[in-house]
Scaffold this active site. Structure first.
Site, PDB file in Angstrom:
ATOM      1  N   LYS A 108       3.465   6.786   4.092  1.00 64.80           N
ATOM      2  CA  LYS A 108       2.826   5.487   4.280  1.00 64.80           C
ATOM      3  C   LYS A 108       2.461   5.215   5.748  1.00 64.80           C
ATOM      4  O   LYS A 108       2.117   4.082   6.102  1.00 64.80           O
ATOM      5  CB  LYS A 108       3.740   4.377   3.763  1.00 64.80           C
ATOM      6  CG  LYS A 108       4.080   4.520   2.282  1.00 64.80           C
ATOM      7  CD  LYS A 108       5.023   3.418   1.822  1.00 64.80           C
ATOM      8  CE  LYS A 108       5.408   3.607   0.355  1.00 64.80           C
ATOM      9  NZ  LYS A 108       6.302   2.538  -0.123  1.00 64.80           N
ATOM     10  N   PRO A 124       0.834  -1.207   0.000  1.00 66.92           N
ATOM     11  CA  PRO A 124       0.000   0.000   0.000  1.00 66.92           C
ATOM     12  C   PRO A 124       0.863   1.250   0.000  1.00 66.92           C
ATOM     13  O   PRO A 124       1.868   1.332   0.713  1.00 66.92           O
ATOM     14  CB  PRO A 124      -0.792  -0.139   1.308  1.00 66.92           C
ATOM     15  CG  PRO A 124      -0.828  -1.614   1.570  1.00 66.92           C
ATOM     16  CD  PRO A 124       0.491  -2.131   1.095  1.00 66.92           C
ATOM     17  N   GLU A 125       0.476   2.232  -0.810  1.00 62.21           N
ATOM     18  CA  GLU A 125       1.254   3.458  -0.957  1.00 62.21           C
ATOM     19  C   GLU A 125       0.466   4.631  -0.392  1.00 62.21           C
ATOM     20  O   GLU A 125      -0.588   4.451   0.208  1.00 62.21           O
ATOM     21  CB  GLU A 125       1.649   3.625  -2.420  1.00 62.21           C
ATOM     22  CG  GLU A 125       2.415   2.388  -2.909  1.00 62.21           C
ATOM     23  CD  GLU A 125       2.848   2.431  -4.368  1.00 62.21           C
ATOM     24  OE1 GLU A 125       2.987   3.531  -4.930  1.00 62.21           O
ATOM     25  OE2 GLU A 125       3.051   1.348  -4.954  1.00 62.21           O
ATOM     26  N   ARG A 184      13.430  -4.326  -4.127  1.00 63.94           N
ATOM     27  CA  ARG A 184      12.024  -4.216  -4.491  1.00 63.94           C
ATOM     28  C   ARG A 184      11.889  -4.485  -5.990  1.00 63.94           C
ATOM     29  O   ARG A 184      12.854  -4.385  -6.745  1.00 63.94           O
ATOM     30  CB  ARG A 184      11.509  -2.797  -4.173  1.00 63.94           C
ATOM     31  CG  ARG A 184      11.666  -2.400  -2.712  1.00 63.94           C
ATOM     32  CD  ARG A 184      10.622  -3.044  -1.837  1.00 63.94           C
ATOM     33  NE  ARG A 184       9.302  -2.630  -2.253  1.00 63.94           N
ATOM     34  CZ  ARG A 184       8.767  -1.438  -1.983  1.00 63.94           C
ATOM     35  NH1 ARG A 184       9.457  -0.531  -1.313  1.00 63.94           N
ATOM     36  NH2 ARG A 184       7.548  -1.134  -2.388  1.00 63.94           N
TER      37      ARG A 184
END
Length: 303
Positions: free
Chosen positions: A51, A2-3, A268
Site C-alpha cells: 500500500k 485503498p489497497e 477493522r
C-alpha cells in the site's frame, strides 16, 4: 481503504503525467516538509510495494506516501496545455486544488499537475531508505516475484501464527502486503471461508486459492481502475459481500453481516455471509444491521 491494486493504478496515472519530466514547482503542506523544494528534479517512474507509493526523483530522492483510509493522488492537465474549450474548466480545478484544505502536496511539471489530498503519510526520503520501509513488510501480492517466492513466503508467515484469526492475519501487512478489507472479505466469501477461523483451521489449498484469486483480480483492477471481485469493470455488480451488511447474500439470500476484527485500537471491519461461510463472528450479537451507505474515495468506490 485503498489497497494494493489502487496503489498500482495510482502509480500508473502519476507516471503517465509526470514520468521523464522536470518538476517546475513543488508545494508540500505538511509541517515537516514546509520548506522542502524539489523543483528542478526529474520525475522517475513511481514504484509501489503493498500500500506504499515511492515516487522517485533524480538525485536519489523519493516522495514516500501512504493513502491510509481516504487519501488520493490525482492528476490534472495544465490549462495552457489543454484545448481552449477545456482550459477554463481546468483552471477552476487547479484553483480548487491549490486552495483545498485537504491538499497535502502539489507537484507541477510543464504540462500537468499532481495533487495529493488526505494522505495518511507523506515524507521525502533518500531513495536508499526505501528498503528499510519495505523490509518491515511481507511479500507484495502484486509483485512480479509473487508466483515464484512470494506466495510460499506469505503462507509460511500465516502458518507461523496458527491460532490467529485468519482475517486479522491477512490484514497484517507484515505477513503479506497489499490486501485490505475489500479483497479479504470478497475472496473469503468466494471460497466459503469464515474470516474468524483460526489460521490452523483453514487447509493450505484453500489459503492458496484465496490468494491466487485475489492476485488475479487485483491485477485486473490495477489496469481498469475499477475494484471488482466479480470480473466486471463497470457494467454490473462489482462485489458480493463488502459493504453489503444488512442486505441479502447474492448466493443464498441470507443476510450479510459486518463485524470488527483485530486488536483493540486497530480494529477493522470485515463482511461475510453466515450461511455461505459457516458461522458468525465471535463478537456478532446477531441483531439486525442496517445497510451501509457507500461513498467514493480516490475516484473509485469505497466504504
Amino acid at each position: 481503504m485503498p489497497e494494493g491494486d489502487t496503489i498500482v493504478w495510482t502509480a500508473r496515472r502519476l507516471d503517465a503525467s509526470l514520468s521523464g519530466k522536470v518538476l517546475t514547482r513543488t508545494d508540500f503542506r505538511v509541517p515537516s516538509l514546509a520548506t522542502t523544494d524539489l523543483a528542478g528534479r526529474e520525475s522517475l517512474p513511481v514504484a509501489t510495494y503493498g500500500k506504499h507509493l515511492f515516487h522517485r526523483l533524480s538525485g536519489g530522492v523519493t516522495i514516500h506516501s501512504h493513502l491510509k483510509m481516504e487519501g488520493r493522488w490525482s492528476t490534472l492537465v495544465a490549462p495552457h496545455a489543454a484545448p481552449p474549450r477545456e482550459a477554463k474548466r481546468l483552471e477552476t480545478q487547479v484553483r480548487r486544488a491549490e486552495r483545498g484544505h485537504t491538499t497535502r502536496a502539489l507537484l507541477y511539471v510543464s504540462d500537468a499537475l499532481a495533487v495529493a489530498s488526505k494522505l495518511g503519510l507523506l515524507d521525502v526520503i533518500p531513495t536508499s531508505e526505501e528498503q528499510a520501509i519495505i523490509g518491515r513488510l511481507g511479500p507484495d501480492i502484486l509483485a512480479e516475484s509473487w508466483p515464484e517466492t512470494g506466495l510460499d513466503a506469505a503462507l509460511d508467515n500465516l502458518r507461523g501464527q496458527p491460532q490467529r484469526l485468519l482475517g486479522e492475519a491477512l490484514l497484517d501487512q507484515r505477513n503479506l502486503a497489499g490486501l485490505g478489507t475489500f479483497w479479504i472479505s470478497e475472496m473469503l466469501f468466494v471460497h466459503g471461508v469464515l474470516p474468524w477461523l483460526a489460521v490452523a483451521e483453514v487447509p493450505e489449498e484453500a489459503l492458496r486459492a484465496v490468494l491466487d484469486d485475489a492476485r488475479r483480480l487485483m491485477l485486473a483492477s490495477a489496469t481498469t481502475g475499477v475494484q471488482s471481485s466479480t470480473g466486471r469493470a463497470g457494467d454490473g455488480e462489482t462485489k458480493r459481500v463488502h459493504a453489503r451488511s444488512g442486505l441479502p447474500c447474492v448466493r443464498c439470500t441470507d443476510t450479510v453481516r459486518v463485524a470488527m476484527i483485530g486488536e483493540s485500537g486497530r480494529e477493522r471491519t470485515l463482511f461475510s455471509c453466515p450461511t455461505c461461510q459457516g458461522g458468525y463472528a465471535p463478537n456478532d450479537d446477531r441483531r439486525p444491521q442496517r445497510p451501509l451507505v457507500e461513498r467514493p474515495v480516490g475516484g473509485r468506490r469505497r466504504v
